[in-house]
Design a protein around this motif. Structure first.
Motif, PDB file in Angstrom:
ATOM      1  N   GLY A  10      -1.933   4.403   3.069  1.00 30.17           N
ATOM      2  CA  GLY A  10      -2.442   3.372   3.969  1.00 30.17           C
ATOM      3  C   GLY A  10      -2.362   1.970   3.384  1.00 30.17           C
ATOM      4  N   ILE A  11      -2.792   1.812   2.149  1.00 30.31           N
ATOM      5  CA  ILE A  11      -2.783   0.479   1.531  1.00 30.31           C
ATOM      6  C   ILE A  11      -1.357   0.006   1.295  1.00 30.31           C
ATOM      7  CG2 ILE A  11      -2.980   1.270  -0.862  1.00 30.31           C
ATOM      8  CD1 ILE A  11      -4.885  -1.719   0.409  1.00 30.31           C
ATOM      9  N   LEU A  12      -0.458   0.919   0.913  1.00 27.70           N
ATOM     10  CA  LEU A  12       0.938   0.529   0.708  1.00 27.70           C
ATOM     11  C   LEU A  12       1.604   0.140   2.025  1.00 27.70           C
ATOM     12  CD1 LEU A  12       2.020   3.133  -1.983  1.00 27.70           C
ATOM     13  CD2 LEU A  12       1.517   0.705  -2.303  1.00 27.70           C
ATOM     14  N   ILE A  13       1.306   0.864   3.078  1.00 30.30           N
ATOM     15  CA  ILE A  13       1.849   0.507   4.397  1.00 30.30           C
ATOM     16  C   ILE A  13       1.285  -0.839   4.843  1.00 30.30           C
ATOM     17  CG2 ILE A  13       1.759   1.129   6.855  1.00 30.30           C
ATOM     18  CD1 ILE A  13       3.893   2.619   5.255  1.00 30.30           C
ATOM     19  N   GLY A  14       0.010  -1.097   4.571  1.00 28.90           N
ATOM     20  CA  GLY A  14      -0.588  -2.389   4.912  1.00 28.90           C
ATOM     21  C   GLY A  14       0.098  -3.543   4.206  1.00 28.90           C
ATOM     22  N   ILE A  15       0.352  -3.375   2.913  1.00 29.30           N
ATOM     23  CA  ILE A  15       1.033  -4.420   2.141  1.00 29.30           C
ATOM     24  C   ILE A  15       2.453  -4.610   2.648  1.00 29.30           C
ATOM     25  CG2 ILE A  15       1.932  -4.980  -0.151  1.00 29.30           C
ATOM     26  CD1 ILE A  15      -0.615  -3.564  -1.273  1.00 29.30           C
ATOM     27  N   LEU A  16       3.154  -3.496   2.892  1.00 25.71           N
ATOM     28  CA  LEU A  16       4.521  -3.574   3.396  1.00 25.71           C
ATOM     29  C   LEU A  16       4.568  -4.242   4.776  1.00 25.71           C
ATOM     30  CD1 LEU A  16       7.430  -2.784   2.730  1.00 25.71           C
ATOM     31  CD2 LEU A  16       7.016  -0.651   3.943  1.00 25.71           C
ATOM     32  N   THR A  17       3.597  -3.920   5.626  1.00 25.69           N
ATOM     33  CA  THR A  17       3.528  -4.542   6.951  1.00 25.69           C
ATOM     34  C   THR A  17       3.324  -6.047   6.824  1.00 25.69           C
ATOM     35  OG1 THR A  17       2.647  -2.533   7.935  1.00 25.69           O
ATOM     36  CG2 THR A  17       2.250  -4.576   9.133  1.00 25.69           C
ATOM     37  N   LEU A  18       2.453  -6.449   5.933  1.00 28.75           N
ATOM     38  CA  LEU A  18       2.213  -7.870   5.705  1.00 28.75           C
ATOM     39  C   LEU A  18       3.499  -8.580   5.262  1.00 28.75           C
ATOM     40  CD1 LEU A  18       0.053 -10.104   5.601  1.00 28.75           C
ATOM     41  CD2 LEU A  18      -0.314  -9.475   3.219  1.00 28.75           C
ATOM     42  N   LEU A  19       4.246  -7.954   4.369  1.00 28.07           N
ATOM     43  CA  LEU A  19       5.502  -8.544   3.897  1.00 28.07           C
ATOM     44  C   LEU A  19       6.540  -8.639   5.018  1.00 28.07           C
ATOM     45  CD1 LEU A  19       5.801  -6.821   0.406  1.00 28.07           C
ATOM     46  CD2 LEU A  19       5.199  -9.204   0.890  1.00 28.07           C
TER      47      LEU A  19
END
Length: 110
Positions: A5-14
């Motif tokens: 979840g946190i990695l997808i959140g960071i990737l989405t932000l990028l």
């Protein structure tokens, strides 16, 4: 511990962050009338994400599609910002196919 979840959140932000230059450069090169093409790419990407088995791939393609759809709604506002002098105004934009038909349509916005 599940970090998906946190990695997808960071990737989405990028990915969304890369959408801003996409809108600025897209409007500068093609004008706001390229919005149907950007929206079409976004819809196709979201539909493609439905058929990708890998979770990472599906999420990445889906977020890219959503970014393109958001970008298509932001192109008209970017054209206004360029006219106000906030961004460089390019008067030699690339002519797009069906431009005269697209001019009759109302550009979407959020």
């Amino acid at each position: 511990m599940n970090t998906f979840g946190i990695l997808i959140g960071i990737l989405t932000l990028l990915i969304i962050g890369l959408g801003f230059p996409l809108v600025i450069r897209g409007e500068g090169a093609f004008g706001y009338l390229c919005w149907p093409y950007m929206m079409g790419i976004g819809i196709l990407a979201i539909l493609a994400s439905l058929f990708i088995q890998n979770d990472w791939g599906s999420v990445i393609i889906g977020v890219i599609g959503a970014t393109f759809i958001w970008g298509s709604t932001e192109l008209k506002e970017q054209a206004v910002r360029a006219e106000l002098g906030w961004f460089p105004l390019n008067t030699n934009k690339v002519k797009l196919p069906f431009e005269s038909t697209i001019k009759k349509w109302k550009a979407p916005h959020l």
